[in-house]
Enzyme design. Structure first.
Site, PDB file in Angstrom:
ATOM      1  N   CYS A 180     -23.560 -41.260 -69.616  1.00 50.29           N
ATOM      2  CA  CYS A 180     -22.403 -40.818 -68.834  1.00 50.29           C
ATOM      3  C   CYS A 180     -22.406 -39.315 -68.634  1.00 50.29           C
ATOM      4  O   CYS A 180     -21.890 -38.812 -67.649  1.00 50.29           O
ATOM      5  CB  CYS A 180     -21.104 -41.314 -69.443  1.00 50.29           C
ATOM      6  SG  CYS A 180     -20.907 -41.025 -71.188  1.00 50.29           S
ATOM      7  N   VAL A 224     -21.769 -37.683 -65.080  1.00 52.62           N
ATOM      8  CA  VAL A 224     -20.623 -36.827 -64.783  1.00 52.62           C
ATOM      9  C   VAL A 224     -21.089 -35.539 -64.099  1.00 52.62           C
ATOM     10  O   VAL A 224     -20.464 -35.072 -63.154  1.00 52.62           O
ATOM     11  CB  VAL A 224     -19.816 -36.513 -66.068  1.00 52.62           C
ATOM     12  CG1 VAL A 224     -18.777 -35.433 -65.796  1.00 52.62           C
ATOM     13  CG2 VAL A 224     -19.138 -37.772 -66.585  1.00 52.62           C
TER      14      VAL A 224
END
Lengths: 490, 515
Positions: free
Chosen positions: B154, B158
Site C-alpha cells: 500500500c 499511495v
C-alpha cells in the site's frame, strides 16, 4: 572436512558469498559480514560488521518493519489495552497472535492480546483521510469493550503518507472521554527495520503512560525497598514468569513486566521501582534510559538463558541490594544447582560438540550462546535482524570461538553459510525453518521457541536442553536417505 | 522446579504450585479488571453473549475485529509462485514481505520465497524507482529466476509508483547484465486498501496472463484447456482437478500451479519447484477454453479471457458433488468426450459414502466462514448432505456473491433459518454463535478462539490453518475431495457424540461401539 581451521573456512565462506552479488550490492553486503574472534581486541564490533543500515533491495531479507516493532513487539503484549492496527487489513492479520506473548485474562472482555482490531482502510479512507473513521473506531471499541484500560493506535504505512493526524484525533477523543488513547506513528516504511518501531513505541510510552498520567484501576501499590521491574521480556511461552519466580525467590518484588503479560497499571507504577532489569536491550533500552534520567531508576542488563549466565545475572542483580538479598540469591543458586547438574548430565553427552548457527533478533543472537555452551554445544555463526553497533559490541563478550557474524542476513547468504560450514543445528525463524529441514538439518525456531518454552531461567533451561536434544537426536533426520540411494547421494 | 526425569514445557510447568503462587501474586500489581474485580469481568463477559450486545456489535461501522480476510499482495505472491522459477517481488516496504512469507509458511509448513525492494522514508518522498532498479538486478543476480512477478504494497500505491515504467527503466539501466531484453518482468498493482487477498490474486493473474501473452496470439488454436485454480490453499485439490482433466485425455495448462512449490519432498532444497512453464503460459492465449475454478477470485482475469480472448469455458467450482458434476460435464462438453468410467466409479463411491454417513450430518446446524468461492462449494456440499448452514459469513464478498449464496440457501428446506453475513467479521460471528447457536463450525484457525468461548466444536477446513498439520495436503475438490470433506465432518460429529456421551454411569449408555 579438511585440515583448514574453522576461522579460515568462515572467512572463505564470507568471501565466496559476496561473489554472487552485483558490484554495488557486494560492496554494501561486505560491510555487514565478518568473522568475530573472542581474542581480537582490535575489532570495534563483533566481526567488525556494520549494522542498522538500509537493506539491499531485492535480496529476501528477514527483517520486519517499524509497525512490527511497535505493535508486534512493544505494545501488542500489553494485555488490558486494545491495539488498533490502523490502516489496511493485512498488517494486523499477518501479525495476529503469532508471537506467543502469554498472558492471563478473559480475552475479548478484559484482555485483548490475541485479537486483531483494524480500521480496515478502504480506498475512500485513503482518498478522503481516515481520521473520522478512527474516531468512530475508538467509540465503537469503548462501547463493545468497556473494560479496556486504554487504546493504542498503531499506524500502518498509509497513515503518514496521506496526511492523517492520528495524534490530534486521539487527543480530542481522550479529552472528550477521559480515556487513555496512545497514538503511535510507527508506519512500516520508517527506519530500516523493526528497530525504529521499538524506539517510537518507547517514546509513546514516555509521552502517554508516564507524562500522560492515565487513570488506572485499583489502589496504588505501596513502595518497598525491593521493587524491581522486568523490562524487555515479552513472556514468549511464559519466559517472564519463569524469570519472575527466581527474582521473587531471592526476596525481590517484581512490580511490573514489560510488556509480556503487562497491564497499563504496572507500567505506570514502574516509575517507583528501585531497579529496572533489562533483558531485551535492543527494544527497551530507550525507556530504561528515560526512567534513569527522569526518575533516577538505575537499570542493569541481565541474561537468563542457561545456568552460567543466569547465575552471573542473579549475582549481579543481588549485588545491587543488601546482604539479605545476596544471601537469598546464593540460596536460590544452590537450590537449583542439583537440577541443573542433572539436566547437564543427561543432555550434555547427547549434544557435546554439536555446532549451531543462529540468526534471530533482539537479544538472542548473543544471549543464547551461553545456554548452548552450557550444553557443550558450539555456536559458530550468529547475526541479528535489526541490531545496532552497541549490540555487536556486546556480542564480542559472548562468543567463545571464531564465529561468522552476519548482519541482516538474507536467505541466499544464510543458505550459503550453512552449506559451507555444515552446522548440526540451525536456529532462526519460521521463514527459514523448512529450507533447512528439507536439507535434513535439525532446526529450532528461536523467536517463538518453536511452540515450546519458556526458555528463561532454570526451569526454562531444562526445556531448552530437552528441545535441543529433541531436534538434534530425532530419528526423522535419518529417513531422508532411501535404501536405494547410492553412497554420497541425497 | 523441573524434574529431570519428566521435563515439562509451559503447558504443565505453570500448573505447578510454585507457579500458581507466582501468577496469583502478580495480580496485586495488575490493573486489569480480572485482577481488580473478577465479578465485573464475569458480568461483562455474560453481557457479550446476549442479544443486546449482538445488536450493538452488528451495528459497528468502523472497526473490524478479528477479520477473516487478508490483503491483496498475499494473493499476488501465491500467483507468482505458481509459475515456473518465478520470484514474487513486492515493491514496497520489506515488513510486508516478512509477513506474507511467514503467513504462508505457517500454513503450508513449507518455505515461501519472495523478495521486497525495501523502500524506506526516502523512497516515500522520492518514489521507489532506485529501489526497483537495484532490487530487480539483485534479485535476478542472486536467485536466477526465469521471471520476476512484481506486486505492490500500500505504501507504493499511495505514493503512486508506476510499475510499467519502472520495469522498463530497470532493464535500461541494467543493460542486459542480469535483466535481458526478453527477461519477463510481469507486474500488477495490488493496493491493500481495495478488496482482499483474492483481489490481489486476480490482479496478478491478470497481469501475468495479459503481459506474457502479448504478441503471442496465433491464428491456430493450440487445442488446450486452461485451468485457473484461484486462491487455492489445498494442494491436493489442484492434483484432484488435474486428475479429472487428465482422465478425459485432454491437453491442458494449469495456470498458476503452486502445488509442487508448497509440497517439496525432503532430501534436497531448491528454491523453486514445479509451476506453469513460462512458455506454456505465453501460449495460453491460444487455448480453446479457459476454466476458472474460483469465479470470485478471477473476476478481472476471466473478463479478459471471455471478452478479449473469446475463450469458451467460464467458471466452474468443483467442490462437493454437484460442483464436481458440473465441472466434469463442462469438460465433457469442451472435449466432446463421454465421461470416463474412472470418474463414474469415483462418483459412485462418493455417493455411496454419502448414503452411508448422512444420518450424522442431516439436520445438523453449521456456521462457516471463508472466501466467497470456498463458501459456495462448501455450502453446496452441506446442503447435499441435508445439513443446515445456519451462519454463512464472508468477510470479503465480491459483487453478486451474497445473492448467489442466498439463492443457494433458499434451496434448503431450512432456508428461513440459514443466514448470509456478507462483509462481517469473526467478532460478529461470536455474537451470532452465542445468540443463535450451531452444532459445529467449519473454518480456519481463527475459529479457535470462537471454539474456546462458545464450546462449539471447530472442523478445520479453510485458510489459514496454523495449528493442525497436513490438512492442506489433502483435496477438497473433485469426488475424492468431497469424500475427504465427508470423512472429516462425519468423524468430527462422531467424536463429539462420544464426547457428549462418555459420562460414566450417567450418559454412557449411548457411548455406542458401533455407529
Amino acid at each position: 572436512m579438511g585440515p583448514e581451521s574453522l576461522e579460515a573456512r568462515q572467512k572463505a565462506a564470507v568471501e565466496e558469498v559476496l561473489k554472487a552479488y552485483p558490484e554495488k550490492a557486494a560492496k554494501n553486503r561486505a560491510k555487514h559480514l565478518g568473522v568475530g574472534s573472542p581474542d581480537d581486541e582490535s575489532q570495534k564490533t563483533c566481526g567488525n560488521v556494520r549494522s542498522n543500515k538500509k537493506t539491499v533491495p531485492g535480496v529476501m531479507s528477514q527483517r520486519g518493519c517499524a509497525y512490527a516493532g511497535s505493535k508486534g513487539v512493544v505494545w501488542g503484549p500489553v494485555k488490558d489495552m486494545v491495539h488498533i492496527s490502523h490502516g489496511p487489513v493485512g498488517c494486523g492479520q499477518y501479525s495476529r497472535a503469532g508471537r506467543r506473548n502469554y498472558y492471563i485474562g478473559t480475552t475479548g472482555v478484559d484482555t485483548f492480546v490475541t485479537m486483531n482490531f483494524t480500521s480496515d482502510f478502504q480506498e475512500k479512507d485513503i482518498v478522503f483521510g481516515g481520521d473520522k473513521k478512527l474516531d468512530k473506531c475508538l467509540h465503537e471499541i469503548d462501547e463493545l469493550f468497556p473494560l479496556n484500560n486504554g487504546i493504542t493506535v498503531q499506524s500502518e504505512c498509509p497513515i503518514g503518507l496521506i496526511g492523517d493526524d492520528i495524534n490530534a484525533t486521539s487527543k480530542m477523543y481522550a479529552k472528550k472521554t477521559g480515556q487513555t488513547i496512545v497514538p503511535v506513528n510507527c508506519e512500516g516504511f520508517r527506519g530500516v527495520s523493526q528497530s525504529l518501531g521499538h524506539h517510537i513505541a518507547n517514546d509513546a510510552v514516555r509521552d502517554y503512560i508516564f507524562d500522560g498520567s492515565p487513570a488506572v484501576l485499583g489502589e496504588p501499590i505501596e513502595v518497598t525497598e525491593y521493587d524491581v521491574a522486568i523490562i524487555g521480556d515479552y513472556n514468549i511461552g511464559g519466559d517472564a514468569w519463569s524469570s519472575r519466580i527466581l527474582l521473587e525467590e531471592m526476596g525481590l518484588r517484581v512490580v511490573a513486566q514489560w510488556s509480556g503479560d503487562a497491564t497499563i497499571k504496572e507500567m505506570v507504577q514502574t516509575t517507583k521501582a528501585k531497579l529496572n532489569l533489562l533483558h531485551c536491550y535492543r527494544s527497551m533500552n530507550y525507556i530504561s534510559r528515560h526512567m534513569e534520567k527522569e526518575y533516577g531508576i538505575p537499570w542493569i542488563e541481565y541474561n537468563f538463558f542457561g545456568p552460567s549466565q543466569t547465575i552471573k545475572s542473579l549475582r549481579k542483580i543481588a549485588a545491587f541490594f543488601d546482604e539479605s538479598i545476596q544471601a537469598k540469591c546464593e540460596e536460590v543458586i544452590a537450590k537449583y544447582q542439583p537440577m541443573v547438574d542433572a539436566v547437564q548430565a543427561k543432555f550434555r553427552p547427547r549434544l557435546e560438540g554439536k555446532q549451531v548457527m543462529l540468526f534471530v533478533g533482539g537479544l538472542r543472537p548473543r544471549h543464547v550462546i551461553g545456554a548452548y555452551e552450557d550444553l557443550g554445544m558450539e555456536v559458530i555463526g550468529t547475526g541479528y535482524e535489526f541490531a545496532h553497533d552497541d549490540d555487536y559490541k556486546r556480542t564480542k563478550d559472548e562468543i567463545f570461538r571464531s564465529t561468522v557474524i552476519y548482519d541482516d542476513v538474507n536467505e541466499y547468504e544464510l543458505e550459503a553459510f550453512v552449506k559451507a560450514l555444515q552446522p548440526d543445528l540451525v536456529a532462526s525463524g519460521i521463514k527459514e525453518k523448512y529450507v533447512f529441514q528439507k536439507m535434513g538439518l535439525p532446526y529450532r525456531q528461536m523467536h517463538s521457541w518453536d511452540y515450546s518454552g519458556p526458555y528463561h531461567g532454570y526451569d526454562g533451561f531444562a526445556i531448552f536442553a530437552a528441545d535441543m536434544d529433541l531436534a538434534i537426536n530425532s530419528p526423522v533426520w535419518g529417513h531422508s536417505k532411501a535404501p536405494w540411494d547410492k553412497e554420497g547421494e541425497v | 522446579m523441573q524434574d529431570v526425569n519428566k521435563i515439562v514445557n509451559g503447558k504443565d510447568l505453570f500448573l505447578k504450585p510454585e507457579y500458581k503462587e507466582v501468577l496469583d501474586n502478580k495480580k496485586q500489581f495488575e490493573g486489569g479488571m480480572g485482577a481488580v474485580n473478577p465479578a465485573k469481568t464475569e458480568e461483562i463477559s455474560e453481557w457479550t453473549k446476549g442479544w443486546d450486545y449482538r445488536e450493538k456489535n452488528l451495528a459497528r461501522e468502523a472497526i473490524t475485529i478479528n477479520p477473516a480476510k487478508a490483503c491483496q499482495p498475499l494473493g499476488a505472491v501465491m500467483v507468482a509462485l505458481g509459475f515456473e522459477n518465478t520470484m514474487p517481488y513486492v515493491h514496497g516496504s520489506h515488513g510486508c514481505v516478512a509477513y506474507f512469507r511467514s503467513y504462508f509458511t505457517r500454513h503450508f509448513k513449507e518455505p515461501t520465497p519472495c523478495v521486497s525492494d525495501s523502500m524506506t522514508e526516502d523512497a516515500a518522498v522520492f518514489g521507489g524507482l532506485t529501489n526497483m532498479k537495484d532490487g530487480l538486478k539483485n534479485c535476478a543476480a542472486l536467485y536466477k529466476p526465469e521471471m520476476i512477478a512484481v506486486s505492490t504494497t500500500c505504501m507504493a500505491e499511495v505514493i503512486g509508483d508506476d510499475l510499467h515504467a519502472f520495469a522498463i527503466a530497470a532493464k535500461e539501466e541494467d543493460k542486459g547484465e542480469f535483466l535481458g531484453e526478453d527477461f519477463p518482468i510481469t507486474y500488477a498493482h495490488t493496493p491493500s486498501f481495495t478488496g482482499s487477498h483474492i483481489t490481489g490474486y486476480d490482479n496478478m493473474m491478470h497481469g501475468i496472463m495479459s503481459q506474457l501473452t502479448e504478441g503471442n496470439k496465433k491464428e491456430e488454436k493450440n487445442g488446450k484447456i486452461n485451468i485457473i485454480p484461484g486462491f487455492e490453499t489445498y494442494i491436493g485439490s489442484i492434483r484432484s482437478v488435474k486428475a479429472i482433466v487428465e482422465s478425459f485425455g485432454a491437453e491442458y495448462t494449469m495456470l498458476g500451479d503452486h502445488s509442487d512449490q508448497w509440497d517439496m519432498p525432503a532430501g534436497d532444497y531448491s528454491m523453486f519447484a514445479g509451476g506453469t512453464p513460462i512458455e506454456e503460459a505465453k501460449d495460453s492465449i491460444n487455448a480453446d477454453a479457459t476454466i476458472s475454478l474460483q469465479k470470485y477470485s478471477t473476476v478481472k482475469t476471466m473478463k479478459m479471457v471471455t471478452k478479449r480472448w473469446k475463450h469458451a469455458g467460464g467458471a466452474s467450482n468443483p467442490i462437493g458433488l454437484k460442483g464436481t458434476d458440473e465441472f466434469v460435464m463442462k469438460l465433457a462438453e469442451l472435449t466432446g468426450k463421454d465421461v470416463p468410467q474412472k470418474l463414474k466409479t469415483e462418483r459412485g463411491r462418493l455417493v455411496d459414502a454419502m448414503q452411508d454417513s448422512y444420518p450424522y450430518m442431516h439436520g445438523k446446524k453449521f456456521a462457516i466462514w471463508g472466501d466467497p468461492d470456498f463458501l459456495i462449494g462448501m455450502v453446496s456440499f452441506l446442503l447435499e448432505m441435508g445439513a443446515e448452514p445456519t451462519h454463512v459469513l464472508c468477510n470479503n464478498p465480491a459483487r453478486g456473491w451474497e445473492e448467489e449464496m442466498r439463492a443457494l440457501l433458499d434451496t434448503s428446506p431450512a432456508s428461513a433459518d440459514c443466514h448470509v453475513w456478507a462483509g462481517k467479521d469473526l467478532w460478529h460471528m461470536r455474537s451470532l454463535l452465542f445468540t443463535e447457536p450451531v452444532d459445529f463450525m467449519i473454518g480456519n484457525s481463527y475459529g479457535k478462539e470462537l471454539m474456546r468461548d462458545t464450546n462449539i466444536p471447530l472442523i478445520y477446513i479453510g485458510f489459514p490453518i496454523f495449528d493442525r498439520h497436513h490438512l492442506h495436503r489433502y483435496s477438497i475438490s473433485g469426488y475424492d475431495g468431497a469424500l475427504n470433506l465427508l470423512t472429516w465432518i462425519t468423524n468430527k460429529v462422531l467424536d463429539q457424540l462420544d464426547e457428549d456421551t462418555k459420562g460414566i454411569a450417567s450418559t454412557d449408555y449411548f457411548f455406542d461401539l458401533i455407529r
